[in-house]
Scaffold this motif. Structure first.
Motif, PDB file in Angstrom:
ATOM      1  N   GLY B 542       0.832  -1.197   0.000  1.00  0.00           N
ATOM      2  CA  GLY B 542       0.000   0.000   0.000  1.00  0.00           C
ATOM      3  C   GLY B 542       0.861   1.240   0.000  1.00  0.00           C
ATOM      4  N   ASN B 543       0.247   2.419  -0.097  1.00  0.00           N
ATOM      5  CA  ASN B 543       1.087   3.622  -0.057  1.00  0.00           C
ATOM      6  C   ASN B 543       1.488   3.910   1.387  1.00  0.00           C
ATOM      7  OD1 ASN B 543      -0.748   5.378   1.249  1.00  0.00           O
ATOM      8  ND2 ASN B 543      -1.759   5.831  -0.690  1.00  0.00           N
ATOM      9  N   PRO B 544       2.522   4.716   1.582  1.00  0.00           N
ATOM     10  CA  PRO B 544       3.062   4.909   2.940  1.00  0.00           C
ATOM     11  C   PRO B 544       1.998   5.283   3.970  1.00  0.00           C
ATOM     12  CG  PRO B 544       4.524   5.929   1.341  1.00  0.00           C
ATOM     13  CD  PRO B 544       3.348   5.420   0.571  1.00  0.00           C
ATOM     14  N   VAL B 545       1.015   6.117   3.570  1.00  0.00           N
ATOM     15  CA  VAL B 545       0.032   6.558   4.550  1.00  0.00           C
ATOM     16  C   VAL B 545      -0.855   5.402   4.995  1.00  0.00           C
ATOM     17  CG1 VAL B 545      -1.837   8.176   5.012  1.00  0.00           C
ATOM     18  CG2 VAL B 545       0.075   8.867   3.565  1.00  0.00           C
ATOM     19  N   THR B 546      -1.344   4.599   4.035  1.00  0.00           N
ATOM     20  CA  THR B 546      -2.212   3.484   4.444  1.00  0.00           C
ATOM     21  C   THR B 546      -1.442   2.469   5.265  1.00  0.00           C
ATOM     22  OG1 THR B 546      -1.825   2.430   2.327  1.00  0.00           O
ATOM     23  CG2 THR B 546      -3.871   3.656   2.535  1.00  0.00           C
ATOM     24  N   ILE B 547      -0.187   2.253   4.904  1.00  0.00           N
ATOM     25  CA  ILE B 547       0.623   1.302   5.683  1.00  0.00           C
ATOM     26  C   ILE B 547       0.782   1.782   7.123  1.00  0.00           C
ATOM     27  CG2 ILE B 547       2.971   0.369   5.977  1.00  0.00           C
ATOM     28  CD1 ILE B 547       2.208  -0.988   3.628  1.00  0.00           C
ATOM     29  N   MET B 548       1.073   3.053   7.287  1.00  0.00           N
ATOM     30  CA  MET B 548       1.321   3.576   8.622  1.00  0.00           C
ATOM     31  C   MET B 548       0.024   3.720   9.418  1.00  0.00           C
ATOM     32  SD  MET B 548       4.479   3.813   9.075  1.00  0.00           S
ATOM     33  CE  MET B 548       4.764   4.880  10.484  1.00  0.00           C
ATOM     34  N   LYS B 549      -1.042   4.148   8.730  1.00  0.00           N
ATOM     35  CA  LYS B 549      -2.284   4.433   9.426  1.00  0.00           C
ATOM     36  C   LYS B 549      -3.054   3.167   9.747  1.00  0.00           C
ATOM     37  CE  LYS B 549      -5.483   7.861   8.582  1.00  0.00           C
ATOM     38  NZ  LYS B 549      -6.184   8.782   7.685  1.00  0.00           N
ATOM     39  N   ASN B 550      -2.992   2.231   8.806  1.00  0.00           N
ATOM     40  CA  ASN B 550      -3.894   1.107   8.923  1.00  0.00           C
ATOM     41  C   ASN B 550      -3.205  -0.201   8.521  1.00  0.00           C
ATOM     42  OD1 ASN B 550      -6.234  -0.187   9.382  1.00  0.00           O
ATOM     43  ND2 ASN B 550      -7.235   0.458   7.475  1.00  0.00           N
ATOM     44  N   PRO B 551      -2.152  -0.601   9.251  1.00  0.00           N
ATOM     45  CA  PRO B 551      -1.455  -1.830   8.878  1.00  0.00           C
ATOM     46  C   PRO B 551      -2.347  -3.037   9.176  1.00  0.00           C
ATOM     47  CG  PRO B 551      -0.599  -0.962  10.934  1.00  0.00           C
ATOM     48  CD  PRO B 551      -1.595   0.025  10.447  1.00  0.00           C
ATOM     49  N   LYS B 552      -2.336  -4.024   8.274  1.00  0.00           N
ATOM     50  CA  LYS B 552      -3.244  -5.153   8.471  1.00  0.00           C
ATOM     51  C   LYS B 552      -2.522  -6.380   9.011  1.00  0.00           C
ATOM     52  CE  LYS B 552      -6.764  -3.604   5.361  1.00  0.00           C
ATOM     53  NZ  LYS B 552      -6.084  -2.402   4.857  1.00  0.00           N
ATOM     54  N   ASP B 553      -1.307  -6.572   8.529  1.00  0.00           N
ATOM     55  CA  ASP B 553      -0.591  -7.784   8.912  1.00  0.00           C
ATOM     56  C   ASP B 553       0.117  -7.599  10.250  1.00  0.00           C
ATOM     57  OD1 ASP B 553       0.413 -10.458   7.852  1.00  0.00           O
ATOM     58  OD2 ASP B 553       2.242  -9.453   8.578  1.00  0.00           O
ATOM     59  N   LYS B 554       0.209  -8.687  10.983  1.00  0.00           N
ATOM     60  CA  LYS B 554       0.830  -8.614  12.313  1.00  0.00           C
ATOM     61  C   LYS B 554       2.289  -8.202  12.225  1.00  0.00           C
ATOM     62  CE  LYS B 554       1.830 -11.302  16.425  1.00  0.00           C
ATOM     63  NZ  LYS B 554       3.261 -11.062  16.287  1.00  0.00           N
ATOM     64  N   TYR B 555       2.965  -8.734  11.189  1.00  0.00           N
ATOM     65  CA  TYR B 555       4.380  -8.402  11.050  1.00  0.00           C
ATOM     66  C   TYR B 555       4.575  -6.906  10.797  1.00  0.00           C
ATOM     67  CZ  TYR B 555       9.077  -8.028   9.282  1.00  0.00           C
ATOM     68  OH  TYR B 555      10.372  -7.636   9.106  1.00  0.00           O
ATOM     69  N   THR B 556       3.724  -6.340   9.945  1.00  0.00           N
ATOM     70  CA  THR B 556       3.811  -4.903   9.673  1.00  0.00           C
ATOM     71  C   THR B 556       3.593  -4.110  10.952  1.00  0.00           C
ATOM     72  OG1 THR B 556       2.682  -5.478   7.626  1.00  0.00           O
ATOM     73  CG2 THR B 556       3.109  -3.156   8.012  1.00  0.00           C
ATOM     74  N   LYS B 557       2.573  -4.522  11.713  1.00  0.00           N
ATOM     75  CA  LYS B 557       2.288  -3.829  12.967  1.00  0.00           C
ATOM     76  C   LYS B 557       3.508  -3.847  13.891  1.00  0.00           C
ATOM     77  CE  LYS B 557      -2.661  -4.677  12.841  1.00  0.00           C
ATOM     78  NZ  LYS B 557      -3.698  -5.643  13.202  1.00  0.00           N
ATOM     79  N   ASP B 558       4.145  -5.012  13.976  1.00  0.00           N
ATOM     80  CA  ASP B 558       5.354  -5.126  14.808  1.00  0.00           C
ATOM     81  C   ASP B 558       6.439  -4.182  14.326  1.00  0.00           C
ATOM     82  OD1 ASP B 558       4.195  -6.957  16.375  1.00  0.00           O
ATOM     83  OD2 ASP B 558       5.156  -8.723  15.458  1.00  0.00           O
ATOM     84  N   LEU B 559       6.610  -4.211  12.992  1.00  0.00           N
ATOM     85  CA  LEU B 559       7.647  -3.376  12.388  1.00  0.00           C
ATOM     86  C   LEU B 559       7.451  -1.909  12.768  1.00  0.00           C
ATOM     87  CD1 LEU B 559       9.938  -4.028  10.380  1.00  0.00           C
ATOM     88  CD2 LEU B 559       8.410  -3.331   8.547  1.00  0.00           C
ATOM     89  N   ILE B 560       6.196  -1.468  12.663  1.00  0.00           N
ATOM     90  CA  ILE B 560       5.896  -0.069  12.978  1.00  0.00           C
ATOM     91  C   ILE B 560       6.101   0.195  14.467  1.00  0.00           C
ATOM     92  CG2 ILE B 560       4.039   1.643  13.039  1.00  0.00           C
ATOM     93  CD1 ILE B 560       2.965   0.247  10.466  1.00  0.00           C
ATOM     94  N   ARG B 561       5.706  -0.799  15.277  1.00  0.00           N
ATOM     95  CA  ARG B 561       5.842  -0.605  16.718  1.00  0.00           C
ATOM     96  C   ARG B 561       7.318  -0.479  17.116  1.00  0.00           C
ATOM     97  NH1 ARG B 561       3.456  -5.060  18.668  1.00  0.00           N
ATOM     98  NH2 ARG B 561       5.352  -5.853  19.672  1.00  0.00           N
ATOM     99  N   PHE B 562       8.151  -1.375  16.571  1.00  0.00           N
ATOM    100  CA  PHE B 562       9.591  -1.303  16.899  1.00  0.00           C
ATOM    101  C   PHE B 562      10.192   0.012  16.432  1.00  0.00           C
ATOM    102  CE2 PHE B 562       9.391  -6.129  16.689  1.00  0.00           C
ATOM    103  CZ  PHE B 562       9.297  -6.234  18.065  1.00  0.00           C
ATOM    104  N   ASN B 563       9.732   0.414  15.277  1.00  0.00           N
ATOM    105  CA  ASN B 563      10.202   1.679  14.727  1.00  0.00           C
ATOM    106  C   ASN B 563       9.897   2.845  15.660  1.00  0.00           C
ATOM    107  OD1 ASN B 563      11.606   1.660  12.379  1.00  0.00           O
ATOM    108  ND2 ASN B 563      10.050   2.784  11.240  1.00  0.00           N
ATOM    109  N   LYS B 564       8.649   2.852  16.140  1.00  0.00           N
ATOM    110  CA  LYS B 564       8.203   3.918  17.039  1.00  0.00           C
ATOM    111  C   LYS B 564       9.026   3.889  18.316  1.00  0.00           C
ATOM    112  CE  LYS B 564       3.967   5.738  15.652  1.00  0.00           C
ATOM    113  NZ  LYS B 564       2.853   4.892  15.206  1.00  0.00           N
ATOM    114  N   LYS B 565       9.245   2.681  18.793  1.00  0.00           N
ATOM    115  CA  LYS B 565       9.981   2.522  20.036  1.00  0.00           C
ATOM    116  C   LYS B 565      11.389   3.094  19.904  1.00  0.00           C
ATOM    117  CE  LYS B 565      10.764  -1.185  23.248  1.00  0.00           C
ATOM    118  NZ  LYS B 565      10.799  -2.650  23.325  1.00  0.00           N
ATOM    119  N   ASN B 566      12.018   2.815  18.773  1.00  0.00           N
ATOM    120  CA  ASN B 566      13.368   3.327  18.561  1.00  0.00           C
ATOM    121  C   ASN B 566      13.399   4.850  18.466  1.00  0.00           C
ATOM    122  OD1 ASN B 566      14.310   0.765  18.597  1.00  0.00           O
ATOM    123  ND2 ASN B 566      14.363   0.532  16.361  1.00  0.00           N
ATOM    124  N   GLU B 567      12.347   5.386  17.849  1.00  0.00           N
ATOM    125  CA  GLU B 567      12.275   6.845  17.764  1.00  0.00           C
ATOM    126  C   GLU B 567      12.187   7.444  19.149  1.00  0.00           C
ATOM    127  OE1 GLU B 567       8.907   8.018  15.436  1.00  0.00           O
ATOM    128  OE2 GLU B 567       9.652   6.896  13.705  1.00  0.00           O
TER     129      GLU B 567
END
Lengths: 325, 572
Positions: B542-567
């Motif tokens: 999906g485009n960056p906004v849909t991926i970030m706003k509305n991730p569907k897969d568990k792995y994507t969600k994890d990826l975003i969560r780890f990313n946020k945590k590092n920030e």
């Protein structure tokens, strides 16, 4: 306090004007008893040395200039304009008697020329590029460029001398026998036609060009586009939306030209030997009639001042953006 | 089926300034149905306002109009002034682009609104005043604002007054020109809500002209894309904003920060050739033009229900498509499935990122797509043809891949000249290559002096080597460039420089890119679309906004969560 500042401004302006009026005539070579005659620069006098001395004492002109100036100011405060040396009459009386000729002449011509010029300019702008516009523009440009005395002389030769439609000089028939008051008034009007027509034609081009320009400028404004889009009648668009926005500077200009009431008529009054203030000003310069000159200058500057203030106030009333707060 | 309210056919508007006419619109045609909201987007100067002015018949005197604008089956252009004045404002009204000048400075707001009621509804002064006050309150102003002069209102209040003025006669069609362009975010959002509610209340048709996508998105159902006076694309607003067929629409929409929250902003590159013709208006800026585009103007034709497009190529071309690609390797533990049923496509000029952790199968997929590696099953289509028989890597205009490790991907004993020209020579493509090598070295911002050409690769730094590798790939003029973790062995500053260079080249030359990375933040900055890979499968796209706003897969969600945590670690 700030509200009355403009009154102080006016008083200071008047004081400066009065001072200049007093000194400038006296800086010219010659004096009321010895004035320049003709073009060769000879100083002429109709009086003997002794007469001149006596007259100078009589008119307090032998005193130092500063003392004369203070005397003049003192009299002015009492609204006493002094006594004309040449006409041997009160200056205020003389001016009043001439103003009653000049004011109607100038007023009528300004009203006519400003009204006609503005309306024609408005139509020209609305129909910009049409035959009417181009013809009008051409005529007005020509009128604007011809000097006033030339138009006057032209009328004098054709309508006056050749076709004898109008009298060629004066404000009324000298030694005329008028049975009724109506006859006298008609005679005066008859005499006034050519001078006022001349004056009107001289200034109409100015109003026309000014109005046309100002309206063309307004036509390009977005709010005129809005008015058209709103499906308003042409009449409403022209008079309510265009004229109202363009009228303020035109009105200011009209009032400013009322200020020129005396100066503006000098040439025309001379061509038609019209008994107005302009003509009297010219002769009093010639005779170095200091009190009369001072009086005429004072009246002239006061009218300019008053009409400018009125023009300003009208502008403020018409344009809400100029109101404070 | 709703009735057509306004129908425009073959509308041509030309401005005469001197001898040569300047075309503002060419053969525009569209319809607005009753109660429908239609948007027009386009850059400034595209002819949007000219269309509105033509409908209102308030074009300047030096404009000539031809075609047909029929309102309720009557041609507006043929009506006499009297008839037209009856329709103006009463049936078709306009909200002008907000400026101090669109309202008469010497008349009160109330008077300027009320005069239209007196004109069109034959109301008495008092009645008109009452209705005007009612509308002032409706748009969020106060009754007392009736007496206000335009200069006493703020920009937002003036916009409300203009809306009240447009609606007071209850028109059937309302045209709004740049409704929100001069407003701050809060006022803008209020105005959008206001107009949207009023539209629902009165059910007028709305023609909204704007270059602001959020305004378009919140007020219109249908959208047209206008470019240099011609319609290029038409369809439902939501669909166009999600997926564009025309390269211009894509460029325009991608240039908006409303759509591109994460990605760097890259406008549509300026015209490349100065050639102009009677052809496609986008010809000089298009990266997929063919001969006919120069000669013939594409007409707006239906692609599918409610979607129209004007493009000889049928819209943005698909460069590569992979379907159900699978690949297994044998190692000592048995079979490892590197790619499982991977499907993806990439369009001309598109930048997509393949994001996943190491071992997720990204590199395997990339190698299969570029033809370096054979797949077990599935298919790879290059420009809709099976790529099996084609040698994509060894032809001009094919697919090139740049590898992760610049130290081992090029023979260290080569000179710079040899390294860059090697692909051309091996494939016996061109003889006079030295000039071309110099040109490509300067494109990747390297020196191109004779001395530099003679330098050996082993004397270059990592960043320089990667630039040489890029030049070596680009010299084959690829349609698709695959970059596999090309920055992972470089320091951060060199990485930033190389990525910006790459994105710049991609934007200008218009080739497509697949960028492979494990860094989600980098992908967000670069990509039009992101594919997430995990354990050999493409789990999300999906485009960056849909991926970030509305991730569907568990792995994507994890990826975003780890990313946020590092920030957060950094800013706590």
């Amino acid at each position: 306090m700030k509200r009355y500042k403009w009154i102080l401004d006016i008083i200071i302006t008047i004081l400066i004007v009065v001072t200049l009026n007093f000194f400038i005539p006296r800086l010219m070579p010659g004096d009321p008893f010895m004035y320049l005659e003709g073009e060769d620069g000879h100083i002429m006098s109709n009086f003997s040395e002794g007469d001149i001395q006596r007259y100078k004492e009589y008119y307090n002109m032998d005193k130092p200039l500063l003392e004369q100036y203070i005397d003049y100011l003192k009299k002015l405060v009492k609204l006493d304009l002094g006594y004309s040396i040449y006409y041997r009459h009160e200056v205020s009386y003389l001016i009043k008697s001439r103003l009653k000729w000049t004011i109607p002449l100038v007023a009528i011509s300004i009203l006519l020329s400003s009204f006609l010029g503005t309306v024609l300019g408005l139509i020209s702008a609305w129909k910009r590029g049409s035959f009417f516009d181009r013809l009008c523009y051409f005529i007005m440009i020509i009128l604007n460029e011809i000097p006033s005395f030339l138009i006057g002389v032209l009328f004098l030769f054709t309508l006056g001398a050749k076709y004898k439609l109008f009298p060629i000089s004066g404000g009324f028939t000298l030694y005329g026998n008028f049975v009724t008051r109506k006859e006298k008034i008609l005679d005066i009007i008859h005499h006034g036609v050519l001078p006022s027509l001349t004056l009107m034609l001289v200034s109409i081009g100015d109003y026309y060009l000014y109005a046309r320009n100002s309206m063309i400028n307004i036509l390009s404004k977005d709010y005129i586009k809005t008015a058209r889009a709103k499906g308003l009648k042409n009449r409403v668009i022209i008079f309510k939306h265009m004229l109202r926005n363009g009228i303020a500077p035109i009105l200011t200009r009209i009032f400013l030209s009322f200020g020129n009431i005396v100066g503006g008529a000098v040439l025309v009054e001379n061509v038609f030997a019209y008994p107005g203030l302009g003509k009297m000003m010219q002769s009093s310069i010639k005779t170095r009639d200091y009190p009369l000159l001072q009086g005429i200058f004072l009246v002239t500057t006061l009218t300019v001042l008053v009409t400018t203030i009125i023009g300003d106030k009208i502008n403020q009333i018409l344009d809400p953006r100029l109101k404070n707060g | 089926m709703k009735n057509i309210l306004l129908e425009i056919e073959n509308l041509n508007i030309d401005y005469f300034d001197g001898e040569t006419p300047l075309a503002a619109t060419k053969d525009i045609g569209f319809s607005i149905f009753e109660g429908e909201t239609l948007g027009i987007i386009g850059e400034s100067g595209s002819g949007k306002t000219s269309i509105a002015n033509a409908i209102m018949r308030i074009l300047p005197a030096n404009a000539s109009v031809s075609g047909r604008i029929s309102y309720k089956n009557r041609d507006i252009l043929k009506m006499d002034d009297k008839e037209m004045k009856k329709i103006l404002w009463n049936e078709i009204a306009m909200i002008f682009q907000n400026s101090l000048d669109v309202l008469n400075p010497l008349l009160t707001i109330g008077e300027q609104i009320a005069e239209t009621l007196r004109e069109h509804k034959s109301l008495k002064r008092k009645e008109a005043e009452d209705i005007t006050k009612e509308y002032l309150e409706k748009v969020g102003l106060e009754k007392d604002d009736f007496k206000a002069y335009p200069h006493q209102l703020s920009g937002g209040m003036r916009q409300r007054a203009l809306i009240a003025m447009g609606l007071v006669c209850q028109p059937k069609l309302l045209i709004a020109d740049e409704l929100t362009s001069a407003l701050d975010a809060k006022t803008k959002s209020e105005i959008l809500d206001l107009l949207s509610n009023l539209q629902k209340e009165f059910n007028f048709s709305l023609l909204l002209i704007s270059h602001e996508l959020d305004t378009i998105a919140s007020l219109t159902e249908r959208l047209m894309v206008l470019y240099r006076g011609q319609l290029l694309e038409e369809g439902f607003t939501k669909e166009i904003l999600r997926y564009q067929y025309h390269p211009y629409s894509r460029g325009l929409i991608n240039s908006s920060t409303t759509i591109n929250v994460y990605k760097d902003l890259w406008g549509i590159p300026a015209r490349k050739t100065l050639e102009e013709g009677d052809g496609c208006p986008f010809y000089s800026r298009c990266n997929q033009k063919i001969e006919i585009c120069k000669l013939e103007r594409p007409s707006l034709i239906s692609l599918e229900a409610s979607r129209k497009l004007a493009c000889h190529q049928g819209g943005i071309l698909e460069v590569l498509r992979g379907e159900d690609i699978s690949k297994s390797f044998m190692n000592k533990n048995g079979q490892v499935r590197a790619c499982i049923d991977c499907s993806l496509y990439i369009r001309q000029g598109e930048f997509i990122s393949l994001v996943g952790q190491s071992g997720s199968g990204k590199t395997t997929l990339a190698n299969i797509l570029s033809g370096v590696l054979k797949k077990d099953s599935g298919s790879v289509l290059f420009k809709k043809e099976n790529s099996e028989a084609m040698k994509l890597g060894s032809q001009l205009g094919g697919v090139q891949i740049v590898f992760q490790d610049p130290f081992s991907s090029i023979n260290e004993n080569f000179t710079v000249l040899d390294a860059v020209r090697e692909p051309l020579q091996i494939n016996k493509l061109e003889d006079q290559v030295e000039e071309k090598v110099k040109e490509y070295l300067s494109r990747v911002e390297l020196e191109n002096s004779t001395g530099y050409l003679a330098r050996r690769i082993h004397s270059l730094s990592g960043g320089q080597r990667q630039r040489v590798a890029l030049a070596r790939a680009l010299i084959m003029e690829p349609e698709l460039l695959i970059a596999d973790e090309i920055c992972s062995m470089l320091d951060k500053s060199t990485e930033a420089n190389i990525l910006r260079l790459l994105k710049k080249l991609q934007n200008e030359e218009g080739f497509s890119m697949i960028y492979i990375t494990h860094n989600l933040n980098v992908a967000l900055k670069l990509s039009d679309r992101i594919l997430v890979m995990n354990e050999g499968r493409i789990v999300e796209s999906g485009n960056p906004v849909t991926i970030m706003k509305n991730p569907k897969d568990k792995y994507t969600k994890d990826l975003i969560r780890f990313n946020k945590k590092n920030e957060l670690l950094l800013y706590d």
